[in-house]
Design an enzyme around this catalytic site. Sequence first.
Site, mmCIF file in Angstrom:
data_model
loop_
_atom_site.group_PDB
_atom_site.id
_atom_site.type_symbol
_atom_site.label_atom_id
_atom_site.label_comp_id
_atom_site.label_asym_id
_atom_site.label_seq_id
_atom_site.Cartn_x
_atom_site.Cartn_y
_atom_site.Cartn_z
ATOM 1 N N ASN A 201 9.348 0.525 10.308
ATOM 2 C CA ASN A 201 7.603 1.802 9.185
ATOM 3 C C ASN A 201 6.851 1.928 10.066
ATOM 4 O O ASN A 201 5.727 1.878 10.253
ATOM 5 C CB ASN A 201 7.508 0.830 8.483
ATOM 6 C CG ASN A 201 6.599 1.589 7.140
ATOM 7 O OD1 ASN A 201 6.410 2.748 7.334
ATOM 8 N ND2 ASN A 201 6.528 1.097 6.223
ATOM 9 N N TYR B 183 -1.761 1.544 10.451
ATOM 10 C CA TYR B 183 -2.863 0.366 10.760
ATOM 11 C C TYR B 183 -3.604 0.019 12.274
ATOM 12 O O TYR B 183 -4.224 -0.735 12.238
ATOM 13 C CB TYR B 183 -1.611 -1.052 10.794
ATOM 14 C CG TYR B 183 -0.807 -1.494 8.969
ATOM 15 C CD1 TYR B 183 -2.100 -1.155 8.003
ATOM 16 C CD2 TYR B 183 0.195 -1.653 9.059
ATOM 17 C CE1 TYR B 183 -1.392 -0.833 6.747
ATOM 18 C CE2 TYR B 183 1.057 -1.561 7.729
ATOM 19 C CZ TYR B 183 -0.230 -1.037 6.670
ATOM 20 O OH TYR B 183 0.439 -1.877 5.270
ATOM 21 N N GLY C 140 -4.632 11.870 4.734
ATOM 22 C CA GLY C 140 -5.991 11.030 5.394
ATOM 23 C C GLY C 140 -5.626 10.001 3.926
ATOM 24 O O GLY C 140 -7.348 9.610 4.433
ATOM 25 N N LEU C 141 -5.189 10.241 3.155
ATOM 26 C CA LEU C 141 -5.700 9.309 1.950
ATOM 27 C C LEU C 141 -5.027 7.953 2.248
ATOM 28 O O LEU C 141 -5.503 7.192 1.691
ATOM 29 C CB LEU C 141 -4.581 9.875 0.551
ATOM 30 C CG LEU C 141 -5.207 11.390 -0.111
ATOM 31 C CD1 LEU C 141 -4.187 11.255 -1.021
ATOM 32 C CD2 LEU C 141 -6.569 11.041 -0.423
ATOM 33 N N GLY C 142 -4.236 7.673 2.859
ATOM 34 C CA GLY C 142 -3.736 6.291 3.151
ATOM 35 C C GLY C 142 -5.026 5.822 3.574
ATOM 36 O O GLY C 142 -5.606 4.249 4.092
ATOM 37 N N ILE D 178 0.522 -0.986 0.203
ATOM 38 C CA ILE D 178 -0.011 0.087 0.073
ATOM 39 C C ILE D 178 1.535 1.409 0.197
ATOM 40 O O ILE D 178 1.434 1.237 0.658
ATOM 41 C CB ILE D 178 -1.190 0.245 0.984
ATOM 42 C CG1 ILE D 178 -2.115 1.383 1.171
ATOM 43 C CG2 ILE D 178 -0.085 -0.109 2.817
ATOM 44 C CD1 ILE D 178 -3.168 0.714 2.177
ATOM 45 N N ALA D 179 0.662 1.987 -0.588
ATOM 46 C CA ALA D 179 1.589 3.495 -0.804
ATOM 47 C C ALA D 179 0.214 4.540 -1.570
ATOM 48 O O ALA D 179 -0.312 4.249 -1.784
ATOM 49 C CB ALA D 179 2.920 3.159 -1.663
ATOM 50 N N GLU E 97 2.228 -7.368 6.574
ATOM 51 C CA GLU E 97 3.145 -7.203 7.208
ATOM 52 C C GLU E 97 3.786 -6.130 7.137
ATOM 53 O O GLU E 97 3.430 -5.194 6.744
ATOM 54 C CB GLU E 97 4.318 -8.325 5.929
ATOM 55 C CG GLU E 97 4.418 -9.919 6.392
ATOM 56 C CD GLU E 97 5.839 -10.811 5.491
ATOM 57 O OE1 GLU E 97 6.316 -9.905 5.595
ATOM 58 O OE2 GLU E 97 5.317 -12.027 6.061
HETATM 59 C C1 COA Z 1 1.702 4.985 5.206
HETATM 60 C C2 COA Z 1 1.034 5.264 4.186
HETATM 61 C C3 COA Z 1 0.090 4.148 3.195
HETATM 62 C C4 COA Z 1 0.382 6.144 4.697
HETATM 63 O O1 COA Z 1 -0.297 7.091 3.743
HETATM 64 P P1 COA Z 1 -0.606 8.908 4.502
HETATM 65 O O2 COA Z 1 -1.800 9.364 3.364
HETATM 66 O O3 COA Z 1 0.278 9.732 4.373
HETATM 67 O O4 COA Z 1 -1.232 8.991 5.802
HETATM 68 P P2 COA Z 1 -2.822 9.177 6.421
HETATM 69 O O5 COA Z 1 -2.976 10.951 6.124
HETATM 70 O O6 COA Z 1 -3.503 9.057 5.898
HETATM 71 O O7 COA Z 1 -2.799 9.106 8.387
HETATM 72 C C5 COA Z 1 -2.791 7.815 8.744
HETATM 73 C C6 COA Z 1 -2.957 7.595 9.859
HETATM 74 O O8 COA Z 1 -1.045 7.447 9.672
HETATM 75 C C7 COA Z 1 0.031 8.078 10.785
HETATM 76 N N1 COA Z 1 0.386 8.640 10.317
HETATM 77 C C8 COA Z 1 0.491 8.869 9.111
HETATM 78 N N2 COA Z 1 1.425 10.048 8.950
HETATM 79 C C9 COA Z 1 2.806 9.886 9.684
HETATM 80 C C10 COA Z 1 3.319 10.437 9.678
HETATM 81 N N3 COA Z 1 4.413 11.292 9.026
HETATM 82 N N4 COA Z 1 4.282 10.334 11.043
HETATM 83 C C11 COA Z 1 3.430 8.577 12.066
HETATM 84 N N5 COA Z 1 2.458 7.993 11.772
HETATM 85 C C12 COA Z 1 2.127 8.624 10.411
HETATM 86 C C13 COA Z 1 -1.458 8.344 11.777
HETATM 87 O O9 COA Z 1 -1.413 7.564 12.362
HETATM 88 C C14 COA Z 1 -2.069 8.907 10.850
HETATM 89 O O10 COA Z 1 -3.366 8.648 11.390
HETATM 90 P P3 COA Z 1 -3.921 10.103 12.418
HETATM 91 O O11 COA Z 1 -3.922 11.629 10.960
HETATM 92 O O12 COA Z 1 -5.896 9.829 12.213
HETATM 93 O O13 COA Z 1 -3.336 10.746 13.274
HETATM 94 C C15 COA Z 1 2.512 6.302 3.374
HETATM 95 O O14 COA Z 1 2.939 7.309 4.051
HETATM 96 C C16 COA Z 1 3.627 5.284 2.393
HETATM 97 O O15 COA Z 1 3.319 5.649 1.666
HETATM 98 N N6 COA Z 1 4.491 5.013 2.739
HETATM 99 C C17 COA Z 1 5.167 4.485 2.399
HETATM 100 C C18 COA Z 1 4.746 3.289 1.784
HETATM 101 C C19 COA Z 1 4.392 1.965 2.750
HETATM 102 O O16 COA Z 1 5.419 2.262 4.150
HETATM 103 N N7 COA Z 1 3.819 1.238 2.918
HETATM 104 C C20 COA Z 1 3.408 0.665 4.067
HETATM 105 C C21 COA Z 1 3.915 -0.549 4.144
HETATM 106 S S1 COA Z 1 3.750 -2.076 2.295
#
Ligand code: COA
Length: 121
Positions: A109, A116, A80-82, A70-71, A104
């Site tokens: 990370n 999650y 909030g897109l994740g 997921i990314a 996993e």
């Molecule tokens: C993991 C990932 C998908 C999250 O996407 P995102 O759009 O940034 O996430 P959101 O904005 O929806 O945030 C969801 C939650 O993630 C956590 N989060 C987001 N950014 C964070 C940061 N910089 N530090 C810590 N936690 C964070 C928080 O818990 C957040 O919830 P909250 O806003 O209520 O506190 C994104 O960071 C990503 O693509 N990472 C690289 C790929 C990866 O590692 N994928 C997972 C492993 S396969």
Amino acid sequence: MTNKIEPLAEDFLQDVWRIEQDAHSHPWAQSMISDVTSRGACHHVLLCDEEVVGYFYAQNIVGEVTLLNIAIDPQRQGQGLGKVLLEYFLTMCEDAKAESVWLEVRESNQKARSLYEAFRV
Ligand SMILES: CC(C)(COP(=O)(O)OP(=O)(O)OC[C@H]1O[C@@H](n2cnc3c(N)ncnc32)[C@H](O)[C@@H]1OP(=O)(O)O)[C@@H](O)C(=O)NCCC(=O)NCCS
């Protein structure tokens, strides 16, 4: 801004591959990204105003669903897109009456772990 989630079609692969390389510290090989027809594949993309901003790869093998990848585009992270994508994934699992859902994550990370954890029941 209009968000839409659609099955991952071949047309989206170029954008998905770009995001994969930008978002991950350990990106998948391009051949894995391009493999969208493997057994049980239920991969999806998230579109914002028709632009690919994220995706997940998942596999459903006889009711056992695994979230493989997921990314979100780094330029769009933290908005909030994740959560939108993960919520869709879990609804998809419920609709498919999945018996179990697996994923996993690297211990280091923190962003993914927090995402999650936010959905843990
Ligand atoms: C993991 C990932 C998908 C999250 O996407 P995102 O759009 O940034 O996430 P959101 O904005 O929806 O945030 C969801 C939650 O993630 C956590 N989060 C987001 N950014 C964070 C940061 N910089 N530090 C810590 N936690 C964070 C928080 O818990 C957040 O919830 P909250 O806003 O209520 O506190 C994104 O960071 C990503 O693509 N990472 C690289 C790929 C990866 O590692 N994928 C997972 C492993 S396969």
